[in-house]
Design an enzyme around this catalytic site. Sequence first.
Site, PDB file in Angstrom:
ATOM      1  N   ASP A   7       0.854  -1.199   0.000  1.00 23.56           N
ATOM      2  CA  ASP A   7       0.000   0.000   0.000  1.00 23.56           C
ATOM      3  C   ASP A   7       0.884   1.242   0.000  1.00 23.56           C
ATOM      4  OD1 ASP A   7      -2.514   1.460   0.203  1.00 23.56           O
ATOM      5  OD2 ASP A   7      -1.873   1.972   2.222  1.00 23.56           O
ATOM      6  N   SER A   8       0.274   2.366  -0.345  1.00 20.46           N
ATOM      7  CA  SER A   8       0.996   3.635  -0.322  1.00 20.46           C
ATOM      8  C   SER A   8       1.352   4.047   1.108  1.00 20.46           C
ATOM      9  CB  SER A   8       0.146   4.711  -0.988  1.00 20.46           C
ATOM     10  OG  SER A   8      -1.088   4.819  -0.305  1.00 20.46           O
ATOM     11  N   CYS A  70      -4.153  -1.090  -2.417  1.00 21.83           N
ATOM     12  CA  CYS A  70      -4.311   0.359  -2.552  1.00 21.83           C
ATOM     13  C   CYS A  70      -5.121   0.577  -3.822  1.00 21.83           C
ATOM     14  CB  CYS A  70      -2.926   0.996  -2.682  1.00 21.83           C
ATOM     15  SG  CYS A  70      -2.937   2.743  -3.109  1.00 21.83           S
ATOM     16  N   GLU A 155      -5.573  10.444   8.533  1.00 22.33           N
ATOM     17  CA  GLU A 155      -4.162  10.441   8.960  1.00 22.33           C
ATOM     18  C   GLU A 155      -3.936  11.399  10.118  1.00 22.33           C
ATOM     19  OE1 GLU A 155      -1.115   9.818   6.175  1.00 22.33           O
ATOM     20  OE2 GLU A 155      -2.150   7.963   5.659  1.00 22.33           O
ATOM     21  N   CYS A 189     -11.379   3.380  -1.162  1.00 23.16           N
ATOM     22  CA  CYS A 189     -10.111   3.924  -0.683  1.00 23.16           C
ATOM     23  C   CYS A 189      -9.848   3.260   0.654  1.00 23.16           C
ATOM     24  CB  CYS A 189     -10.194   5.439  -0.521  1.00 23.16           C
ATOM     25  SG  CYS A 189      -8.717   6.121   0.254  1.00 23.16           S
ATOM     26  N   HIS A 191      -8.462   4.082   3.329  1.00 23.51           N
ATOM     27  CA  HIS A 191      -8.607   4.825   4.593  1.00 23.51           C
ATOM     28  C   HIS A 191     -10.065   4.951   5.046  1.00 23.51           C
ATOM     29  CE1 HIS A 191      -4.518   5.884   3.860  1.00 23.51           C
ATOM     30  NE2 HIS A 191      -4.453   6.744   4.865  1.00 23.51           N
TER      31      HIS A 191
HETATM   32  N1  DGL Z   1      -4.270   3.793  -0.326  1.00 26.84           N
HETATM   33  C1  DGL Z   1      -4.879   4.849  -1.112  1.00 26.84           C
HETATM   34  C2  DGL Z   1      -6.101   4.287  -1.849  1.00 26.84           C
HETATM   35  O1  DGL Z   1      -6.686   3.281  -1.488  1.00 26.84           O
HETATM   36  C3  DGL Z   1      -5.276   6.040  -0.282  1.00 26.84           C
HETATM   37  C4  DGL Z   1      -4.091   6.835   0.232  1.00 26.84           C
HETATM   38  C5  DGL Z   1      -3.284   7.487  -0.864  1.00 26.84           C
HETATM   39  O2  DGL Z   1      -3.769   8.403  -1.549  1.00 26.84           O
HETATM   40  O3  DGL Z   1      -2.142   7.064  -1.049  1.00 26.84           O
HETATM   41  O4  DGL Z   1      -6.498   4.854  -2.836  1.00 26.84           O
END
Ligand code: DGL
Length: 270
Positions: A7-8, A70, A155, A189, A191
Amino acid sequence: MRIGVFDSGFGGLTIFQALAARLPDYDYLYLGDNARTPYGNRSFETIYRFTREGVDFLFSRGCKLIIIACNTASAKALRAIQQNVLPTQYPGRNVLGIIRPSVEELAKQSKTRVVALWGTEGTVKSDSFALELAKSAPQIRLFQRACPMLVPLVEAGELAGGGTDFFINRYWSETHALHPGIDTLLLACTHYPLLYARIRALVPPEVNILIQGNFVAPSLADYLTRHPEIDSDLTRDGSRAFFTTDRTEGFDKLAEAFLGHSVISEKITL
Ligand code: DGL
């Protein structure tokens, strides 16, 4: 060999948690690219490069299968990695995303055949969910809304409160204005599940809200049953290791908030 989860940053922990709960015996490596998060509003080239580096790292550490947990990276980098990288550099290994199971679930759940998703700018602009839906369930109409304020709110630990409610209300009224018949809302997403309680409270009860972990985990279980050539190479000692590209103290603290138990991560450079 292990299952890698990329993931990011922290968000993919919501998917990781669901995978580890559904398939607890497997060994997992989690990599969060926290040093370069968020990916949400970055260009295709940048997201592809970052995701590729993450995938190379996880394969170098002995992963047989990687889940791109992600949405933004799945939307912008998955297909290119599957087509251009896997066959030549990692034959016999695989990388899966979270778009296809999401789209299948949308088609399964919607009665009105009018659905919506919330995601990052990158996910929405890529149109990847709409393209996947057009292939597998063309009868479904999808309306998309980018919600750029929600990741920073999560966050910052703002999981409830007036500011968070303001943006959820605003995004829902803008979504509803796109089509009044929307009966299913996908939180596309990683989050957003942390905001589920407030989203559920503010979006009308007749709208079904889908959280990806709930169906991505059964979908992986199904994939492993159908792919014994992958499954038979996966070790099952129930181990978990966490890597981050940024400070481990920050990762460990937020990971605990996401997972509900303590985590000791290791810092790596991509
Ligand atoms: N993990 C990203 C997503 O699911 C959200 C956070 C980001 O923008 O890196 O799109």
